[in-house]
Design an enzyme around this catalytic site. Structure first.
Site, short mmCIF file in Angstrom:
data_model
loop_
_atom_site.label_atom_id
_atom_site.label_comp_id
_atom_site.label_asym_id
_atom_site.label_seq_id
_atom_site.Cartn_x
_atom_site.Cartn_y
_atom_site.Cartn_z
CG ASP A 62 21.82 36.59 26.77
OD1 ASP A 62 20.59 36.63 26.94
OD2 ASP A 62 22.42 35.63 26.24
CE LYS B 74 27.31 38.88 22.94
NZ LYS B 74 27.99 37.90 22.12
CG MET C 287 19.36 38.94 16.06
SD MET C 287 21.09 38.56 16.24
CE MET C 287 21.10 36.82 15.85
N1 SAH Z 1 19.07 31.82 21.11
C1 SAH Z 1 17.90 32.63 20.84
C2 SAH Z 1 18.11 33.58 19.70
C3 SAH Z 1 19.15 34.64 19.97
S1 SAH Z 1 19.26 35.79 18.64
C4 SAH Z 1 16.70 31.69 20.57
O1 SAH Z 1 16.89 30.49 20.40
O2 SAH Z 1 15.57 32.18 20.57
C5 SAH Z 1 18.24 37.10 19.25
C6 SAH Z 1 16.98 37.19 18.43
O3 SAH Z 1 16.06 36.17 18.80
C7 SAH Z 1 16.21 38.49 18.62
O4 SAH Z 1 16.76 39.54 17.85
C8 SAH Z 1 14.84 38.08 18.11
O5 SAH Z 1 14.82 38.03 16.71
C9 SAH Z 1 14.75 36.65 18.63
N2 SAH Z 1 14.05 36.57 19.93
C10 SAH Z 1 14.57 36.17 21.10
N3 SAH Z 1 13.63 36.18 22.08
C11 SAH Z 1 12.50 36.61 21.49
C12 SAH Z 1 11.17 36.85 21.96
N4 SAH Z 1 10.82 36.64 23.23
N5 SAH Z 1 10.25 37.28 21.06
C13 SAH Z 1 10.57 37.48 19.78
N6 SAH Z 1 11.80 37.28 19.27
C14 SAH Z 1 12.75 36.85 20.12
#
Ligand code: SAH
Length: 278
Positions: A61, A83, A197
């Site tokens: 993704d 997405k 998010m």
């Molecule tokens: N499974 C992922 C989360 C997916 S939801 C995890 O465990 O991190 C997607 C959200 O994760 C984004 O909208 C943001 O809020 C956060 N996110 C994911 N990668 C990020 C990054 N490198 N820096 C800051 N926020 C991040």
């Protein structure tokens, strides 16, 4: 074990793993949901790296970093099934179906997901789709965004006596719906709240927590693109969060961290970091 002796590193030995043998944990026609971590390929687990190296098809993704995808073997087929907010390219059912079809064709399938697959990652749908089709499916955990953001800030998410609870919450509301969170339970002065998010909902988050009784000066940190070279970190307070999110944040994924544990970060760690970076 005598002092100075090292334990044998056995876990990743090909015979123990049974590559191609009876103990093979990644046979043809099976699926791994693999945590890709926050972006920096060094934050992958060794297991994730090994599975990626053996994959024949990789569904990934938008949050999976280029550096991580670069570890895929040249023969692997990379399929983007991202997405991003407002830009849905494939719905979840289509993704489930593509994964199942690839596995049924006998391919070794890696489903690479940003961070940890089991945190706001729609893992359940994919697990159930595989299981319903009789496909072996497993999870390889990854470093979640909150851990990466805290590391970048030089902060602890918990703080003895002050932040005894850590809450991961998503502030994503379905299109046309208002954000409906249990503000009174989130507004715990002894908790750290990691909002995933949360960029678009920063104003609603700030208002909800203030109304539920959290003080306006509660420390907040925003980390965008945590762990990547383009990472940005900002410190603000709860009542100023909407302004900070509007003006400071851009397109990248961003995490909001709220609570007393972030207080020390803003004072000490940034000063230390400036010294390091000077
Ligand atoms: N499974 C992922 C989360 C997916 S939801 C995890 O465990 O991190 C997607 C959200 O994760 C984004 O909208 C943001 O809020 C956060 N996110 C994911 N990668 C990020 C990054 N490198 N820096 C800051 N926020 C991040």
């Amino acid at each position: 074990m005598p002092p100075g002796d090292r334990p044998a590193a056995r876990n990743d030995h090909p015979i123990i793993r049974g590559e191609g043998g009876v103990n093979d944990d990644f046979p043809q026609g099976s699926v791994w949901l693999v945590g890709a971590g926050p972006g920096d390929p060094e934050l992958l687990t060794r297991k994730a790296e090994r599975l990626i190296a053996r994959a024949e098809t990789i569904f990934h993704d938008a949050l999976v970093g280029e550096g991580v995808l670069g570890l895929a073997p040249p023969t692997a087929q990379l399929v983007y099934v991202g997405k991003r907010a407002g830009r849905h390219s494939k719905d979840q059912k289509t993704i489930d179906r593509l994964i199942v079809e690839a596995a049924l064709r006998g391919e070794r399938v890696v489903r690479l997901k940003g961070g940890d697959p089991a945190i706001f990652g729609r893992a359940t749908e994919e697990l159930e789709a595989c299981r319903a089709a009789g496909i072996a499916v497993s999870i390889c955990p990854g470093i979640t965004a909150a851990s990466a953001a805290a590391a970048s800030l030089g902060a602890s998410l918990t703080l003895r006596g002050l932040a005894r609870k850590l809450t991961f919450v998503t502030a994503h509301a379905r299109a046309g719906e208002t954000l409906d969170l249990d503000w009174s339970s989130l507004a715990d002065p002894q908790a750290t709240v990691a909002v995933y998010m949360g960029k678009a909902a920063a104003e609603a988050v700030s208002r909800g927590l203030l109304r539920a009784g959290l003080p306006g000066e509660t420390p907040v940190a925003l980390v965008q693109n945590a762990s990547l070279p383009i990472e940005q970190r900002f410190h603000t307070r709860l009542d100023l969060l909407p302004l900070a999110a509007r003006t400071a944040l851009g397109d990248g994924p961003a995490l909001l961290l709220i609570g007393q544990a972030l207080e020390r970060t803003s004072r000490c760690a940034e000063a230390a970091r400036r010294t390091l970076e000077a």
